[in-house]
Design a protein around this motif. Sequence first.
Motif, short mmCIF file in Angstrom:
data_model
loop_
_atom_site.label_atom_id
_atom_site.label_comp_id
_atom_site.label_asym_id
_atom_site.label_seq_id
_atom_site.Cartn_x
_atom_site.Cartn_y
_atom_site.Cartn_z
N SER A 285 0.93 -1.17 0.07
CA SER A 285 0.12 0.07 0.01
C SER A 285 0.94 1.22 0.12
O SER A 285 1.84 1.37 0.88
CB SER A 285 -1.07 0.01 1.21
N SER A 286 0.57 2.40 -0.69
CA SER A 286 1.59 3.33 -1.02
C SER A 286 1.28 4.28 0.07
O SER A 286 2.05 5.02 0.32
CB SER A 286 1.27 4.10 -2.42
N ASN A 287 0.13 4.11 0.78
CA ASN A 287 -0.17 5.41 1.53
C ASN A 287 -0.44 4.93 3.26
O ASN A 287 0.08 5.77 4.09
CB ASN A 287 -1.44 6.07 1.43
N ASN A 288 -0.43 3.69 3.55
CA ASN A 288 -0.19 3.33 4.96
C ASN A 288 0.66 2.25 5.33
O ASN A 288 0.80 2.04 6.66
CB ASN A 288 -1.85 3.04 5.45
N GLY A 289 1.46 1.80 4.43
CA GLY A 289 2.42 0.88 4.92
C GLY A 289 1.93 -0.34 5.55
O GLY A 289 2.07 -0.64 6.76
N ASP A 290 0.95 -0.95 4.73
CA ASP A 290 0.44 -2.11 5.56
C ASP A 290 1.38 -2.99 6.07
O ASP A 290 2.68 -3.26 5.47
CB ASP A 290 -0.26 -2.98 4.35
N THR A 291 1.01 -3.72 7.09
CA THR A 291 1.88 -4.93 7.63
C THR A 291 0.97 -6.16 7.51
O THR A 291 -0.20 -6.14 7.56
CB THR A 291 2.19 -4.43 9.17
N TRP A 292 1.85 -7.27 7.38
CA TRP A 292 1.07 -8.50 7.48
C TRP A 292 1.60 -9.39 8.45
O TRP A 292 2.93 -9.40 8.79
CB TRP A 292 1.29 -9.15 5.84
N GLU A 293 0.94 -10.51 9.03
CA GLU A 293 1.37 -11.41 9.63
C GLU A 293 0.98 -12.60 9.00
O GLU A 293 0.16 -13.11 9.25
CB GLU A 293 0.58 -11.40 11.19
N THR A 308 7.71 -16.68 2.37
CA THR A 308 8.17 -15.61 2.94
C THR A 308 7.23 -15.03 4.13
O THR A 308 6.27 -14.69 4.03
CB THR A 308 8.21 -14.11 1.91
N THR A 309 7.72 -15.26 5.30
CA THR A 309 7.19 -15.08 6.62
C THR A 309 7.43 -13.85 6.97
O THR A 309 8.43 -13.35 6.84
CB THR A 309 7.61 -15.93 7.54
N THR A 310 6.53 -13.40 7.84
CA THR A 310 6.74 -12.14 8.56
C THR A 310 7.78 -12.15 9.74
O THR A 310 7.81 -13.14 10.49
CB THR A 310 5.50 -11.50 9.22
#
Length: 347
Positions: A285-293, A308-310
């Motif tokens: 996401s260009s606007n909020n820097g999404d994070t994933w688990e 590819t893991t977190t």
Amino acid sequence: MNVIDRCWRPNLEWRKHRSQLATCSVGYAGKMLNNIGNDLIYYKVTDSSDDPINPKPNTLRYGASMIPSKVWITFEKDMDIKLEKPLLISSFTTIDGRGVNVHIANNACLMIFKATNIIIHGIRIHHCKPQAPGMVMGHEGKVIPLGHVDGDAIRLVTASKIWIDHNTLYDCQDGLLDVTRGSTNLTISNNWFKNQDKVMLLGHDDGYVRDQNMKVTVLYNHFGPNCNQRMPRIRHGYAHVANNLYQGWLQYAIGGSMDPSLKSESNLFIAPTSRNKEVTWRRNSSNNGDTWEFHSVRDIFENGASFTTTKGGRVPKPNYNNEQRFKVVDAKFVKSLTRSSGVLPTM
């Protein structure tokens, strides 16, 4: 047999005890005990025709939409059902295709809209097509307007406590299973998903924050051959993906956006012989820097597959209660656990 099948399949008299199936589910759907009881109505489909506004008795739509109480739907014989409009399934409905070959195909397919406590078991759903807006029989005999439908095999809209088990889904114009608009507490088990671009979508769109509460168990399914992506694709919510067989992919197997959480546990990922070997995909996401688990626990990777893991952090637990809990088996047994995925042979 896996833990779900072991609950009912060894009983050679299962036809006389069909509702035993409701005690066999695990994962976020929990036990489907609200689908059985002394007030349960057994309903047999004998007519494969369909009228979306004035359904006839003995048709599937009449049983799924017109009966205002718990209903357990079975089929008299093998049937090919071509639905004229999407079938809206009422709460406390079980569609049980065991023992016969039932195809819902070649036009409209299934929708669960603002409903709860539903089992879909033992149905072949394929070649589903988009539908123009129109009127259709809704819950408890009320005709309602329905907007454009994309052509999914099964679409869930604001649905809860749903168990989708032992179905075979393929070749639909949009996806095979869409879980949208706040749907939660779902178990998707023992299904065979094949010959499809977009397989399973969990989460309506990036802006629909109610899907943060979505919890889905994906268990004992067979993905492939010829599946491209979304096995599943997750937005916002949480998925426990365990003991599934992945028979290749093109773009990716598991993807997500908008801070989803995933525990991938003891699955078997067999990478395609060419193209992308990576299991996961993340939309930046260009606007909020999404994070994933995205976490992989005891998965097995073959043919060069990678995940590819977190980095860092804890692996999010499913936090099942007693009726939802099950033992995840070592991934080396996945092929036997999923050997019977999809519609079971007629017995």
